[in-house]
Design an enzyme around this catalytic site. Structure first.
Site, PDB file in Angstrom:
ATOM      1  N   CYS A 273       0.839  -1.198   0.000  1.00 25.24           N
ATOM      2  CA  CYS A 273       0.000   0.000   0.000  1.00 25.24           C
ATOM      3  C   CYS A 273       0.872   1.245   0.000  1.00 25.24           C
ATOM      4  CB  CYS A 273      -0.930  -0.006   1.210  1.00 25.24           C
ATOM      5  SG  CYS A 273      -2.018   1.442   1.279  1.00 25.24           S
TER       6      CYS A 273
ATOM      7  N   GLU B  81      -4.083  -4.406  -4.303  1.00 25.76           N
ATOM      8  CA  GLU B  81      -3.888  -3.000  -4.648  1.00 25.76           C
ATOM      9  C   GLU B  81      -4.315  -2.744  -6.098  1.00 25.76           C
ATOM     10  OE1 GLU B  81      -2.740  -0.041  -3.259  1.00 25.76           O
ATOM     11  OE2 GLU B  81      -3.077  -1.057  -1.351  1.00 25.76           O
TER      12      GLU B  81
ATOM     13  N   TYR C 110       1.512   3.254  -3.579  1.00 20.18           N
ATOM     14  CA  TYR C 110       0.985   4.602  -3.770  1.00 20.18           C
ATOM     15  C   TYR C 110       2.093   5.599  -4.076  1.00 20.18           C
ATOM     16  CZ  TYR C 110      -4.014   4.239  -3.003  1.00 20.18           C
ATOM     17  OH  TYR C 110      -5.350   3.981  -3.176  1.00 20.18           O
TER      18      TYR C 110
END
Length: 219
Positions: free
Chosen positions: A135, A204, A139
């Site tokens: 995560c 994700e 990102y």
């Protein structure tokens, strides 16, 4: 090569798929459909509440004070800072906090958060570190990719700036170091860490698809 780098090498096809997903490409261009973005805001809000819980549970399992303190600080930062950003995004479109909190998780969000929370309850510290890593690193990498692809400012620029910022990069650097420390300290758990990492990485990617398709329950 560090253990975190080896994980990223294994996950490279998933990273490429994320960067090439239409949600990511259109957000970078500023052309993403508003409803798809708002679906992401609502679902990610619910996701982050559980993400914070995972760090809290990990903090409770930590054996050393420094790691425990940092993990609990991360949980607090997610609730205090990152969720505020989502509330700001939502407010711009007339969505209040109550509506965000009432949002029903879509199937992909359920799958992802259930996996993380179960890992936090049942898994080792090493598995937890690998499960949360995609995560943060995902990102950061995707936002940097979007920043390079963006042509000027647009309504989604704050999203790109948040996740490509030096502050966010520093947070991810600690996560990466945590993964490396766990991989070095617990060599017998490296395969379990790889599986946790790849499962989260795949989820994700599915999260972008969930938002783009505005996934809901069929019944």
């Amino acid at each position: 090569m560090s253990f975190s780098d080896r994980l990223l090498e294994r996950g490279e096809p998933i990273w490429d798929a994320q960067k090439n997903h239409p949600f990511v490409r259109e957000l970078a261009a500023g052309t993403l459909d508003e409803e798809a973005f708002l679906h992401w805001v609502r679902q990610d809000y619910r996701y982050l509440l559980d993400y914070a819980r995972v760090f809290s549970l990990a903090g409770a399992k930590a054996n050393d004070e420094e790691t425990m303190t940092h993990l609990l600080d991360v949980a607090h930062a997610v609730v205090d800072d990152e969720l505020d950003l989502h509330r700001e995004f939502a407010a711009e479109y007339g969505i209040d906090r109550d509506e965000l909190e009432r949002t029903r998780k879509a199937p992909t969000c359920v799958a992802y958060t259930n996996f993380l929370v179960r890992t936090a309850h049942e898994g080792s510290m090493a598995e937890i570190s690998a499960a949360v890593y995609p995560c943060g690193q995902g990102y950061l990498d995707v936002a940097r990719h979007m920043a390079d692809a963006a042509d000027g400012d647009h309504r989604y620029t704050p999203f790109i700036e948040k996740y490509s910022s030096d502050e966010f990069a520093d947070a991810v650097a600690w996560m990466r170091d945590w993964v490396d420390r766990c991989g070095e300290r617990y060599p017998g758990e490296r395969e379990a860490m790889r599986e946790a990492f790849l499962t989260s990485a795949r989820l994700e990617h599915r999260f972008w698809e969930m938002a783009y398709a505005q996934e809901t329950w069929d019944v």
